[in-house]
Write an enzyme that holds these catalytic residues in place. Structure first.
Site: not given
Length: 288
Positions: A161-164, A92, A143-144, A67-68
């Protein structure tokens, strides 16, 4: 939040009802509720260290590099000179780690809203959090959205690179977010965002790609294999402000020796090109 049963963790989410992914836990290394989400880190029997946010697997030591590397190198290698890169999310440290490997990247700016994710990753996921040690990186906790409002026409590449799309990440999947990224890019800039899997989230894929296409003259959906993500797959939406960009064919190609010397395990030029090849039923849906 009790997610363990007889030393097994089971992931379940409203985005993929009726199915789950489970793994055996050797030790619970950390549990904490931040102002934004519930953070867990496990040491597991088969996956190494695992980071979980709000009950959803974010990365495992066994397969995180797929993924990364792909969310980083797909857009970076489509840009002729990606000197300045913005990462939104990525607490992370994995994306920062891999963006820093690209030879043409000179400056990385990262904005992560949850300081606790950064802190926990540095302590328990050093194989990823090493990204925070790069001399190319400037890290902001915040905050982006707000950050980009104050930084117009500044970046060559923006990687989200966000979570769901549940909880704090919902807004990163809306069209106004793609419009905001567009305003923060230099001419001919490129964006790349996590965009779900077509096996379980076809509407999410279609909508995210549509939002991107509404803002960028060139846009496409690409995938990679991550065994511990839903259906073993995750996808990315990539958009370019340069109408001549060919996303499927990278501007910069690396030999296998060059890839190895950079410390990459998954990405190479052939994988880049193949990532945009979609099954017929997916192409039908996207074209419709």
């Amino acid at each position: 939040m009790d997610t363990l049963k007889k030393n097994w963790f089971s992931e379940s989410c409203e985005l993929w009802p009726g199915s789950t992914f489970s793994f055996e836990v050797k030790e619970v290394l950390h549990e904490e509720r931040s102002p934004y989400q519930f953070i867990q880190v496990f040491d597991t029997t088969s996956l190494g260290k695992v980071l979980v946010l709000d009950g959803i697997i974010q990365c495992t030591q066994k397969d995180e590099f797929s993924y990364q590397e792909m969310i980083s190198f797909l857009p970076l290698c489509c840009h002729p000179n990606p000197e300045k890169v913005l990462i939104v999310g990525g607490g992370d440290g994995g994306v920062a780690r891999d963006v820093a490997k690209h030879p043409r990247v000179k400056e990385i700016v990262q904005v992560e809203i949850d300081a606790k994710v950064i802190e926990v990753s540095k302590k328990y996921l050093p194989f990823m959090a090493v990204g925070f040690e790069s001399k190319k990186l400037t890290l902001h906790v915040g905050d982006g959205f707000e950050f980009m409002k104050n930084h117009s026409h500044e970046f060559d590449v923006i990687i989200t690179d966000s979570s769901d799309p549940v909880g704090p990440a919902v807004n990163l999947f809306q069209e106004n977010y793609f419009a905001l990224m567009k305003s923060a890019l230099k001419p001919n800039g490129i964006v790349c965002s996590q965009a779900g899997t077509y096996w379980d989230s076809m509407n999410l894929v279609k909508n995210t790609l549509r939002f991107c296409k509404n803002q960028f003259p060139v846009a496409a959906y690409a995938t990679t294999s991550v065994p511990t993500y839903p259906c073993g797959q995750i996808g990315f939406v990539i958009g370019s402000l340069d109408s001549n960009t060919d996303l499927k064919n990278p501007v910069l190609e690396f030999t296998l020796d060059e890839v190895k010397n950079m410390g990459l395990k998954y990405y190479n030029t052939d994988v880049h090109k193949a990532a945009f090849s979609l099954p017929a039923f997916v192409q039908y849906e996207i074209d419709s």
